[in-house]
Design an enzyme around this catalytic site. Structure first.
Site, PDB file in Angstrom:
ATOM      1  N   CYS A 132      30.539  13.851  55.484  1.00  0.00           N
ATOM      2  CA  CYS A 132      32.010  13.908  55.423  1.00  0.00           C
ATOM      3  C   CYS A 132      32.535  15.229  54.858  1.00  0.00           C
ATOM      4  O   CYS A 132      33.488  15.813  55.388  1.00  0.00           O
ATOM      5  CB  CYS A 132      32.534  12.740  54.592  1.00  0.00           C
ATOM      6  SG  CYS A 132      31.524  12.374  53.151  1.00  0.00           S
ATOM      7  N   HIS A 245      38.775  13.182  50.652  1.00  0.00           N
ATOM      8  CA  HIS A 245      38.054  14.224  49.914  1.00  0.00           C
ATOM      9  C   HIS A 245      38.918  15.489  49.932  1.00  0.00           C
ATOM     10  O   HIS A 245      39.480  15.852  50.970  1.00  0.00           O
ATOM     11  CB  HIS A 245      36.731  14.582  50.597  1.00  0.00           C
ATOM     12  CG  HIS A 245      35.668  13.518  50.528  1.00  0.00           C
ATOM     13  ND1 HIS A 245      35.798  12.318  49.860  1.00  0.00           N
ATOM     14  CD2 HIS A 245      34.416  13.502  51.076  1.00  0.00           C
ATOM     15  CE1 HIS A 245      34.686  11.620  49.991  1.00  0.00           C
ATOM     16  NE2 HIS A 245      33.834  12.303  50.714  1.00  0.00           N
TER      17      HIS A 245
HETATM   18  P1  NAP Z   1      28.763   0.300  52.689  1.00  0.00           P
HETATM   19  O1  NAP Z   1      30.216   0.009  52.570  1.00  0.00           O
HETATM   20  O2  NAP Z   1      27.890   0.054  51.522  1.00  0.00           O
HETATM   21  O3  NAP Z   1      28.179  -0.509  53.950  1.00  0.00           O
HETATM   22  C1  NAP Z   1      26.816  -0.522  54.262  1.00  0.00           C
HETATM   23  C2  NAP Z   1      26.633  -1.194  55.623  1.00  0.00           C
HETATM   24  O4  NAP Z   1      25.255  -1.121  55.982  1.00  0.00           O
HETATM   25  C3  NAP Z   1      26.980  -2.679  55.580  1.00  0.00           C
HETATM   26  O5  NAP Z   1      27.501  -3.039  56.837  1.00  0.00           O
HETATM   27  C4  NAP Z   1      25.617  -3.321  55.359  1.00  0.00           C
HETATM   28  O6  NAP Z   1      25.534  -4.640  55.822  1.00  0.00           O
HETATM   29  C5  NAP Z   1      24.764  -2.424  56.229  1.00  0.00           C
HETATM   30  N1  NAP Z   1      23.360  -2.532  55.867  1.00  0.00           N
HETATM   31  C6  NAP Z   1      22.776  -2.186  54.708  1.00  0.00           C
HETATM   32  N2  NAP Z   1      21.446  -2.460  54.749  1.00  0.00           N
HETATM   33  C7  NAP Z   1      21.215  -2.988  55.964  1.00  0.00           C
HETATM   34  C8  NAP Z   1      20.049  -3.483  56.620  1.00  0.00           C
HETATM   35  N3  NAP Z   1      18.857  -3.476  56.038  1.00  0.00           N
HETATM   36  N4  NAP Z   1      20.171  -3.951  57.880  1.00  0.00           N
HETATM   37  C9  NAP Z   1      21.370  -3.967  58.500  1.00  0.00           C
HETATM   38  N5  NAP Z   1      22.507  -3.513  57.936  1.00  0.00           N
HETATM   39  C10 NAP Z   1      22.422  -3.036  56.681  1.00  0.00           C
HETATM   40  O7  NAP Z   1      28.505   1.815  53.072  1.00  0.00           O
HETATM   41  P2  NAP Z   1      29.392   2.790  53.999  1.00  0.00           P
HETATM   42  O8  NAP Z   1      30.265   3.595  53.145  1.00  0.00           O
HETATM   43  O9  NAP Z   1      29.973   2.032  55.123  1.00  0.00           O
HETATM   44  O10 NAP Z   1      28.285   3.799  54.522  1.00  0.00           O
HETATM   45  C11 NAP Z   1      27.222   3.367  55.319  1.00  0.00           C
HETATM   46  C12 NAP Z   1      26.340   4.557  55.651  1.00  0.00           C
HETATM   47  O11 NAP Z   1      27.059   5.451  56.483  1.00  0.00           O
HETATM   48  C13 NAP Z   1      25.920   5.377  54.429  1.00  0.00           C
HETATM   49  O12 NAP Z   1      24.774   4.857  53.851  1.00  0.00           O
HETATM   50  C14 NAP Z   1      25.736   6.740  55.003  1.00  0.00           C
HETATM   51  O13 NAP Z   1      24.425   6.922  55.480  1.00  0.00           O
HETATM   52  C15 NAP Z   1      26.720   6.776  56.139  1.00  0.00           C
HETATM   53  N6  NAP Z   1      27.948   7.488  55.750  1.00  0.00           N
HETATM   54  C16 NAP Z   1      28.186   8.615  56.340  1.00  0.00           C
HETATM   55  C17 NAP Z   1      29.303   9.318  56.027  1.00  0.00           C
HETATM   56  C18 NAP Z   1      29.513  10.629  56.667  1.00  0.00           C
HETATM   57  O14 NAP Z   1      29.858  11.515  55.972  1.00  0.00           O
HETATM   58  N7  NAP Z   1      29.327  10.810  57.940  1.00  0.00           N
HETATM   59  C19 NAP Z   1      30.212   8.880  55.109  1.00  0.00           C
HETATM   60  C20 NAP Z   1      29.959   7.685  54.487  1.00  0.00           C
HETATM   61  C21 NAP Z   1      28.813   7.001  54.835  1.00  0.00           C
HETATM   62  P3  NAP Z   1      25.725  -5.903  54.824  1.00  0.00           P
HETATM   63  O15 NAP Z   1      27.208  -6.041  54.654  1.00  0.00           O
HETATM   64  O16 NAP Z   1      25.126  -7.016  55.597  1.00  0.00           O
HETATM   65  O17 NAP Z   1      25.021  -5.564  53.569  1.00  0.00           O
HETATM   66  C1  3JM Z   2      26.937   9.349  52.638  1.00  0.00           C
HETATM   67  O1  3JM Z   2      20.455   6.372  52.931  1.00  0.00           O
HETATM   68  C2  3JM Z   2      21.316   6.060  52.138  1.00  0.00           C
HETATM   69  O2  3JM Z   2      21.114   5.388  51.142  1.00  0.00           O
HETATM   70  C3  3JM Z   2      22.719   6.542  52.414  1.00  0.00           C
HETATM   71  C4  3JM Z   2      23.132   7.661  51.558  1.00  0.00           C
HETATM   72  C5  3JM Z   2      24.459   8.249  52.006  1.00  0.00           C
HETATM   73  C6  3JM Z   2      24.542   9.270  52.950  1.00  0.00           C
HETATM   74  C7  3JM Z   2      23.331   9.697  53.700  1.00  0.00           C
HETATM   75  O3  3JM Z   2      22.504  10.437  53.154  1.00  0.00           O
HETATM   76  O4  3JM Z   2      23.219   9.291  54.860  1.00  0.00           O
HETATM   77  C8  3JM Z   2      25.623   7.765  51.405  1.00  0.00           C
HETATM   78  C9  3JM Z   2      26.850   8.323  51.740  1.00  0.00           C
HETATM   79  C10 3JM Z   2      25.780   9.830  53.252  1.00  0.00           C
HETATM   80  C11 3JM Z   2      25.891  10.961  54.196  1.00  0.00           C
HETATM   81  O5  3JM Z   2      26.823  10.947  55.009  1.00  0.00           O
HETATM   82  O6  3JM Z   2      25.103  11.893  54.147  1.00  0.00           O
END
Ligand code: NAP
Ligand code: 3JM
Length: 340
Positions: A132, A245
Site C-alpha cells: 500500500c 496512509h
Molecule cells: P485481515 O483483516 O486480518 O483478513 C485476513 C483474511 O485472510 C481473512 O479473510 C481471513 O479469513 C483470511 N485468512 C487468514 N488465514 C487464512 C487461511 N489459512 N485460509 C484462508 N483464509 C485465511 O487482513 P487484511 O487487512 O484484509 O489483509 C489480508 C492480507 O492482504 C495481508 O495479510 C496482506 O498480505 C495483504 N495486504 C496487502 C495490502 C497491500 O498493500 N497491497 C494491504 C493490506 C493487506 P478468516 O476471517 O476466516 O480468518
Molecule cells: C500488508 O503474510 C502475512 O502475514 C501478511 C503480512 C502483511 C503484508 C505482506 O507482507 O503481505 C500485512 C499487511 C502486507 C503487504 O501488503 O505487504
C-alpha cells in the site's frame, strides 16, 4: 474470451479488511462478475457477506476452490498465497496477489495500472499488487520521474491501523474507548498501544535495522519504476488512524524541478488529485482520502536544503488504492485487453 459477459471471480480472504473492500470495489466499478466465490478459513465457513446487494456464503479455501475461476484476487497473507496461488494458476485462473509473497520474483509483474500497466502483458498467471505505501508513492512520483529523473527518495510514512487488518482497527477502537473511560488499554494486535501513540515499527525488523515494510518500499519502488539505481530510504510508522496512509516524501532529481512545474505535472497525472493551497489551509489529510480512489498530493515545495530537491505530502486510502482498487484495476486491464 472477450465475448464472455461475466467472469467467475474468487476472492481469497473475503472476510478481511481488504477482502470486504474488494467486494465493494468490484460492485462499485461494475466489474463484469458472473459468479463470485468468497473464500476464507474454516473460522468463516457459514458466514455471509454482501455482494451487489445480496448475501453470499463464505466457503472454505481449498486447493480445489478454483475450478472454473478466471480471476482470483488474493488477500489472506503471504503464506496462504504461497500455498494456494499455484493451485489457482493450475486451474487456469489469473491470480492477482495482494501479499508480498511473489512481488520481488523476477518475471512476476508488480503493477500499478497508472504507472506500469504494460508489465501485465508478460504475466505467467500471477500478477503482484504492491504494498500500500509503495502504490500511492509511485502514483505521485512516476510523472515527476518521467520529467526530471528521480535519483533519490527519502520517505516517512504515517500509516493507518487498517493496514494491519481488521484486528488492529478493532484494537485502536477499543483502546481509545477504554482509555477515555479510565480503563487500561489491552495490547494484542500490535507491538505496543496504538491509541494516542505512534509506533515506528511495521512488519518485522531486518538485519540492516530497517523493517520489512520499509524495505518493501525500497525494493518495490525500484521494480515498478524499472530503475534499480534510484536510492530509496524509508521510515514506516503506524499512527492512530483507521483509514489512509500519509507520506512525507523528499525527492532529489537529475533535472531541477520547480514546485510550480511539479504541481502542473501532477494536476494532469492519472489517479492523482492535487490539493495544495496552504493559504486556505488546503492540503491532503487521511480524512479526505478515506473511501476514495485518488492519490492526494499537496505541500509541494522546493527543498531549501538541496538545489534539486522537492518535498511532497502524499495521502491515499490504503485499503482502496493501496490494495483493493489497485487489484481490481489490474483485473479491469485484463478484461479490457482480452487477456482473460
Ligand atoms: P485481515 O483483516 O486480518 O483478513 C485476513 C483474511 O485472510 C481473512 O479473510 C481471513 O479469513 C483470511 N485468512 C487468514 N488465514 C487464512 C487461511 N489459512 N485460509 C484462508 N483464509 C485465511 O487482513 P487484511 O487487512 O484484509 O489483509 C489480508 C492480507 O492482504 C495481508 O495479510 C496482506 O498480505 C495483504 N495486504 C496487502 C495490502 C497491500 O498493500 N497491497 C494491504 C493490506 C493487506 P478468516 O476471517 O476466516 O480468518
Ligand atoms: C500488508 O503474510 C502475512 O502475514 C501478511 C503480512 C502483511 C503484508 C505482506 O507482507 O503481505 C500485512 C499487511 C502486507 C503487504 O501488503 O505487504
Amino acid at each position: 474470451m472477450s465475448e464472455i459477459k461475466g467472469l467467475t471471480v474468487a476472492v481469497v480472504g473475503a472476510t478481511g479488511a481488504v477482502g470486504q473492500e474488494m467486494l465493494k470495489v468490484l460492485g462499485q466499478r461494475d466489474f463484469p462478475v458472473a459468479e463470485i466465490r468468497l473464500l476464507a478459513s474454516e473460522r468463516s465457513v457459514g458466514k455471509t457477506l454482501p455482494f451487489r446487494g445480496r448475501e453470499k456464503s463464505v466457503r472454505l479455501l481449498e486447493e480445489t476452490s478454483f475450478e472454473g475461476v478466471q480471476i482470483a484476487l488474493f488477500s489472506a497473507g503471504g503464506s496462504v498465497s504461497r500455498q494456494f496461488v499455484p493451485a489457482a494458476v493450475k486451474a487456469g485462473a489469473i491470480a492477482v496477489d495482494n501479499t508480498s509473497a511473489f512481488r520481488m520474483e523476477p518475471g512476476i509483474p508488480l503493477v500499478v495500472p497508472e504507472v506500469n500497466p504494460d508489465a501485465i502483458r508478460g504475466h505467467k498467471g500471477i500478477i503482484a499488487n504492491p504494498n500500500c505505501s509503495t502504490i500511492q508513492m509511485v502514483v505521485a512520483l512516476k510523472p515527476l520521474h518521467d520529467r526530471a529523473r528521480i535519483r533519490r527518495i527519502v520517505v516517512s510514512t504515517y500509516q493507518a491501523t487498517s493496514g494491519a487488518g481488521q484486528k488492529a482497527m478493532d484494537e485502536l477502537f477499543k483502546q481509545t474507548k477504554d482509555l477515555l473511560s479510565g480503563e487500561d488499554a489491552e495490547v494484542k494486535a500490535l507491538q505496543h498501544r496504538i491509541a494516542f501513540n505512534c509506533i515506528p515499527h511495521i512488519d518485522v525488523f531486518q538485519e540492516n535495522g530497517y523493517t520489512r515494510e520499509e524495505m518493501k518500499m525500497v525494493e518495490e519502488t525500484r521494480k515498478i519504476l524499472g530503475d534499480d539505481s534510484i536510492a530509496v530510504t524509508a521510515t514506516a510508522v503506524r499512527v492512530p488512524v483507521f483509514y489512509g496512509h500519509a507520506e512525507a516524501v523528499t525527492i532529489e532529481t537529475e533535472e531541477k524541478l520547480t514546485a510550480d512545474e511539479a504541481r502542473r505535472i501532477l494536476q494532469d497525472a492519472p489517479g492523482v488529485r492535487v490539493k495544495d493551497d496552504p493559504s486556505a489551509n488546503v492540503y491532503p489529510m487521511q480524512m479526505d482520502a478515506a473511501g476514495q480512489d485518488d492519490t492526494l498530493v499537496g505541500r509541494i515545495r522546493e527543498d531549501i536544503s538541496h538545489p534539486k530537491g522537492l518535498n511532497l505530502w502524499i495521502v491515499a486510502d490504503n485499503i482502496r488504492k493501496g490494495a483493493a482498487t489497485n487489484a481490481v484495476q489490474i483485473a479491469e486491464y485484463l478484461v479490457r485487453e482480452n487477456i482473460c
